[in-house]
Each structure stands twice: as C-alpha cells, then as structure tokens.
Design an enzyme around this catalytic site. Structure first.
Site, short mmCIF file in Angstrom:
data_model
loop_
_atom_site.label_atom_id
_atom_site.label_comp_id
_atom_site.label_asym_id
_atom_site.label_seq_id
_atom_site.Cartn_x
_atom_site.Cartn_y
_atom_site.Cartn_z
N SER A 146 0.86 -1.19 0.00
CA SER A 146 0.00 0.00 0.00
C SER A 146 0.90 1.24 0.00
O SER A 146 2.05 1.16 0.43
CB SER A 146 -0.86 -0.01 1.27
N TYR A 159 -1.75 -0.85 10.81
CA TYR A 159 -1.95 -1.21 9.40
C TYR A 159 -0.80 -0.68 8.55
O TYR A 159 -0.21 -1.42 7.75
CB TYR A 159 -3.30 -0.67 8.89
N1 LIG Z 1 -8.79 -0.54 -1.01
C1 LIG Z 1 -7.76 0.22 -0.72
O1 LIG Z 1 -7.89 1.47 -0.63
C2 LIG Z 1 -6.39 -0.38 -0.58
C3 LIG Z 1 -5.29 0.47 -0.66
C4 LIG Z 1 -4.02 -0.06 -0.52
C5 LIG Z 1 -3.84 -1.42 -0.32
N2 LIG Z 1 -4.94 -2.25 -0.22
C6 LIG Z 1 -4.70 -3.68 0.01
O2 LIG Z 1 -5.31 -4.42 -1.02
C7 LIG Z 1 -5.55 -5.77 -0.57
C8 LIG Z 1 -6.96 -6.19 -1.00
O3 LIG Z 1 -7.90 -5.38 -0.32
P1 LIG Z 1 -9.18 -4.77 -1.04
O4 LIG Z 1 -9.02 -3.30 -1.08
O5 LIG Z 1 -9.47 -5.49 -2.30
O6 LIG Z 1 -10.27 -5.04 0.10
P2 LIG Z 1 -11.49 -6.08 0.19
O7 LIG Z 1 -12.45 -5.84 -0.91
O8 LIG Z 1 -11.96 -5.98 1.59
O9 LIG Z 1 -10.77 -7.50 -0.05
C9 LIG Z 1 -10.04 -8.16 0.95
C10 LIG Z 1 -9.96 -9.62 0.59
O10 LIG Z 1 -9.20 -10.31 1.61
C11 LIG Z 1 -9.95 -11.44 2.05
N3 LIG Z 1 -9.66 -11.74 3.45
C12 LIG Z 1 -9.77 -10.90 4.52
N4 LIG Z 1 -9.50 -11.54 5.65
C13 LIG Z 1 -9.22 -12.84 5.30
C14 LIG Z 1 -8.88 -14.00 6.03
N5 LIG Z 1 -8.77 -13.99 7.38
N6 LIG Z 1 -8.68 -15.16 5.36
C15 LIG Z 1 -8.80 -15.20 4.02
N7 LIG Z 1 -9.10 -14.13 3.26
C16 LIG Z 1 -9.32 -12.96 3.90
C17 LIG Z 1 -11.41 -11.02 1.86
O11 LIG Z 1 -12.24 -12.16 1.68
P3 LIG Z 1 -13.23 -12.80 2.78
O12 LIG Z 1 -13.83 -11.67 3.57
O13 LIG Z 1 -14.21 -13.55 1.93
O14 LIG Z 1 -12.35 -13.69 3.59
C18 LIG Z 1 -11.32 -10.26 0.53
O15 LIG Z 1 -11.37 -11.17 -0.54
C19 LIG Z 1 -5.33 -5.74 0.95
O16 LIG Z 1 -4.07 -6.31 1.24
C20 LIG Z 1 -5.32 -4.24 1.28
O17 LIG Z 1 -4.54 -3.96 2.41
C21 LIG Z 1 -6.20 -1.75 -0.36
#
Ligand SMILES: NC(=O)c1ccc[n+]([C@@H]2O[C@H](COP(=O)([O-])OP(=O)(O)OC[C@H]3O[C@@H](n4cnc5c(N)ncnc54)[C@H](OP(=O)(O)O)[C@@H]3O)[C@@H](O)[C@H]2O)c1
Length: 264
Positions: A146, A159
C-alpha cells in the site's frame, strides 16, 4: 500479460476488490486459478465469472474457502495444493485488511490479527511457494502492499506498519530471488474502491472519494508490473507523486500530515 497464459495462479483474497479483479484479468489472459478467501459463496460466484472470462482458453478454476488467520493456514493450504498435484507458477499475496482506529481504541487482538494476516501469513505463503518456484527455476510473486507502507499513519499505525513490512520484504526479495528465476513485484495502491473502507470503518467522502481508483485499474497495473518484472508498482499519478513527495518532507511533518489526511 501473454506470459501468464497456460500458467496457474493462487490468488488470496479473491472474493472481492483487488483480488477479485486480478482473478478475472488472469482468467482472461488464459491462466488457471486457485481462489482463496473465507466467503465460499462469493468465491464460487467468482469462479463462475472467471471460467466465463477464460472460456476461450479453457481455463480451470478451483475454490478453496479458508480463513488465512487460522492456525498454520499457510502450511495447510500449501499441503492441500501439493496433495492435489497443483504446482503454482504465480502467487498473488493480496488478502489483507486494516482498521482505522488509534492504538488504544482497538483491542490488542485486532492489532495482532492485522499483523497475522498482512505480515505472518503473507511471509509464510511467500516462503513455501517461493521454495517450489526456485526448485522449478521459474515463478512470479505479487505482494500487495500500500502507499501506507511509505507513510507512518497516526490513527492507522499498525496497518501502515504492516504495509511498510510488505514493501520492504518485496523490494528485498525481488533482488534475492531474481537470480533463481523468481520475479517478485510489490503493488502499492492508494485509495481504491473496494470493501476495504467498510471493513476498516473509514468514512470516504469529498476529495478522498474523488481520489479513489477502480479495483480493475489497480489490478491491471499490478499484473502488468509483475509481467514486466517491475519491483514496485504505484498506480496513479496522484499516489506516485505522494510517494515521491514523502521522500522529500521532514519525517515529523510527513507523519502529522498523513494522520491529518486520514482523519479528515
Ligand atoms: N482498497 C484500498 O484502498 C487499498 C489500498 C491499498 C492497499 N490495499 C490492500 O489491497 C488488498 C486487498 O484489499 P481490497 O481493497 O481489495 O479489500 P477487500 O475488498 O476488503 O478485499 C479483501 C480480501 O481479503 C480477504 N480476506 C480478509 N480476511 C481474510 C482471512 N482472514 N482469510 C482469508 N481471506 C481474507 C477477503 O475475503 P473474505 O472476507 O471472503 O475472507 C477479501 O477477498 C489488501 O491487502 C489491502 O490492504 C487496499
């Protein structure tokens, strides 16, 4: 992304957001998939959509519903794939979450869960699958970090610290594993429209909403960067210049500014 045709990828966190978008794009590029997350129903829907997206290439898509915070989850997943004789060419280490709360406003266990998923499980999966890839002399690993990895963030300190670990690990492993045929790229997105903010308890309004990128765009930049062997990929000019600017500001100003921007 032609390099990924006929390969097999493990995508963690494939039930929504950036991971789901990457799964669809890899399927369309002709890559077989193993989709991992907790919500089985969502994963099966994604598997159907991926099979359609990759129909021209006859791709295969499997679902493994599991909690990557469970004890020994990375070993269990690795063992399961070995028993099924499914070697992995590509690892997308994407599952992750963050809470936007000051240190003492959150129970300790919530901080530890962030560290366990974003750092511990990510490292364990990297170790286990990188060893197999080195054994075959080829592989690709995409670590999802991130822009928070470049900025200490008061109010979201744990985080941001987990993501600083991911960025540092990814950059070092890119050098370490390159001579053994394994490409390691780190994707460092800024605000992206996914379920992240709902889980984090963030209010995204005004200029922050306007600055959100789509999950599809972030996924595309990450996968193209991986295919080209880029060490770090920061999607979007706004976030590229934020990371560049972060290197120029005095550390104390930077930390205060990051805290203020996230709090507003
Ligand atoms: N969105 C942003 O602004 C942003 C910015 C920078 C970085 N990121 C990073 O991008 C990555 C993806 O996040 P996203 O933005 O796409 O958010 P998201 O839509 O909430 O997706 C998160 C994914 O992780 C899975 N997950 C969470 N806890 C888990 C667990 N205990 N076991 C297995 N799977 C788990 C969730 O699936 P289930 O709930 O079905 O388990 C979901 O598929 C993360 O690493 C986040 O830190 C996001």
């Amino acid at each position: 992304m032609d390099v990924f045709r006929g390969k097999r990828a493990l995508v963690t966190g494939a039930s929504s957001g950036i991971g789901a978008a990457m799964a669809l794009q890899l399927a369309a590029a002709g890559c077989d998939l193993i989709l991992v997350a907790r919500r089985s129903g969502r994963l099966h829907e994604m598997a159907l959509r991926c099979s359609e997206a990759g129909a021209a290439h006859g791709i295969e898509c499997e679902v493994i519903a599991m909690d990557l915070l469970a004890h020994d989850a990375a070993h269990t997943l690795h063992r399961q794939l070995r028993e099924l004789d499914l070697p992995m060419d590509i690892l997308i280490n994407n599952a992750g979450f963050g809470f936007q709360q000051p240190l003492l406003a959150l129970p300790l266990n919530d901080h530890l869960r962030m560290i366990d998923l974003n750092v511990r499980t990510l490292t364990a999966l990297t170790h286990l699958f990188a060893a197999d890839m080195v054994g075959r002399g080829q592989g690709w690993i995409l670590q999802v970090g991130s822009v928070a990895g470049y900025l200490p963030i008061p109010g979201m300190a744990t985080y941001a610290a987990t993501k600083a670990y991911v960025v540092s690990l990814g950059r070092a492993l890119a050098e370490e594993l390159r001579p053994q045929g394994v490409v390691v790229s780190t994707l460092a997105p800024g605000g992206t429209e996914t379920e992240f903010s709902e889980v984090a308890g963030q209010r995204i309004e005004g200029y922050k909403k306007a600055a959100l990128m789509s999950a599809e765009r972030v996924a595309r930049d990450g996968l193209h960067g991986l295919a080209r062997g880029r060490v770090v990929v920061v999607p979007g000019m706004l976030y590229k210049s934020s990371v560049g600017g972060a290197r120029l500001l005095p550390e104390r100003w930077l930390t205060r500014l990051a805290g203020r921007v996230m709090k507003d």
